[in-house]
Design a protein around this motif. Structure first.
Motif, mmCIF file in Angstrom:
data_model
loop_
_atom_site.group_PDB
_atom_site.id
_atom_site.type_symbol
_atom_site.label_atom_id
_atom_site.label_comp_id
_atom_site.label_asym_id
_atom_site.label_seq_id
_atom_site.Cartn_x
_atom_site.Cartn_y
_atom_site.Cartn_z
ATOM 1 N N SER A 70 5.034 72.756 44.354
ATOM 2 C CA SER A 70 4.856 71.315 44.544
ATOM 3 C C SER A 70 3.402 71.050 44.926
ATOM 4 O O SER A 70 2.760 71.854 45.599
ATOM 5 C CB SER A 70 5.799 70.790 45.633
ATOM 6 O OG SER A 70 5.477 71.357 46.886
ATOM 7 N N GLY A 86 3.796 65.822 42.985
ATOM 8 C CA GLY A 86 4.351 66.265 41.717
ATOM 9 C C GLY A 86 4.342 67.776 41.657
ATOM 10 O O GLY A 86 4.086 68.461 42.655
ATOM 11 N N ASP A 142 1.013 65.340 36.830
ATOM 12 C CA ASP A 142 2.160 64.430 36.891
ATOM 13 C C ASP A 142 2.316 63.821 38.292
ATOM 14 O O ASP A 142 3.414 63.749 38.826
ATOM 15 C CB ASP A 142 3.447 65.163 36.488
ATOM 16 C CG ASP A 142 3.804 66.281 37.462
ATOM 17 O OD1 ASP A 142 2.921 66.673 38.257
ATOM 18 O OD2 ASP A 142 4.964 66.723 37.447
#
Length: 264
Positions: free
Chosen positions: A19, A68, A73
């Motif tokens: 992450s 993200g 993203d």
């Protein structure tokens, strides 16, 4: 600030999860100081000092988060948005009387301080994109007195003895009062405590000073007690470590120091 967290679950079918989190914060501080001092010399050996000091502080610290699986993203994380508002006004009045009678010198005084503090943490409403209170406004007001006594006695041969007593205060800082939970590390969550009280110390000192034309030697002994010490505390809950600050301790310290000052 950027945070990259990698979690590996081992076993027959290992899983790796990554992450990515980006934090953008802005810290706006404003401080105003108002000071008025008055001194009246009664005679060669006696004087009066009095005055006022106002210290006005405010802080506005909005912080936004994006997250993200990679830098490609990123999306806003509204649940981690935090806007912290902090305002502290301190108004102090002091009075000192200093005098000297032959070899004996003294100064006694008192300082009174009125403190008004307000803190608030705001989150973001995803539907309106507007700030919304994530915690109630916290207000704390208190009045404290700080006496002080300084006594000195001059001995023959440029020797001097001093005995001092002072009471002091240390207030919590803005980040220590921010109740927002920082979850940048999902296994180590930290947050502030808006209910923190200031810590107060009483200090006693005994000094011996010997002076020569180019040299000064001083030996000091001190004894200090402190109440409501602000300490970092941590605890485990559901496998996550939480850290915050609380008034959980008292301390007693004493010591001796010897200082030499020389001019060659």
């Amino acid at each position: 600030a950027t945070y990259i967290q990698t979690t590996e679950i081992l076993g027959e079918n290992p899983v790796t999860h990554k992450s990515y989190q980006f934090q953008d914060g802005e810290n706006k501080n404003a401080s105003t100081e108002i000071k008025l001092d008055y001194e009246y010399k009664i005679n060669e050996n006696h004087r009066i000092e009095a005055g006022y000091k106002g210290t006005l502080n405010s802080e506005n610290s909005p912080t936004e988060y994006w997250g993200g699986t990679s830098t490609d993203d990123l999306a806003p994380i509204d649940a981690l948005y935090n806007a912290f508002y902090y305002k502290q006004d301190i108004h102090a009045l002091y009075f000192n009387y200093a005098g000297k009678v032959r070899r004996f010198g003294y100064q006694v005084g008192v300082r009174g301080e009125y403190t008004s503090m307000q803190t608030r943490s705001l989150g973001k409403n995803p539907s309106t994109d507007a700030s919304t209170p994530s915690a109630p406004m916290f207000t704390n007001e208190y009045l404290k007195l700080f006496p002080s006594v300084f006594l000195s006695y001059s001995l023959p041969g440029d020797n001097e003895l001093q005995v001092n007593y002072t009471r002091r205060i240390q207030r919590p800082r803005g980040h220590q009062l921010n109740s927002f939970r920082n979850m940048s590390d999902s296994l180590n969550v930290s947050y502030g405590n808006p209910y923190l009280d200031p810590q107060n110390a009483n200090a006693f000192e005994f000094n011996y000073i010997k002076s020569w034309e180019n040299h000064v030697l001083s030996a000091s002994a001190y004894y200090r007690t402190t109440d409501d010490i602000m300490q970092r505390i941590s605890y485990m809950e559901n496998g996550i470590m939480y850290s915050t600050t609380d008034n959980v301790a008292q301390s007693l310290s004493s010591g001796v120091e010897i200082v030499g000052k020389n001019r060659f």
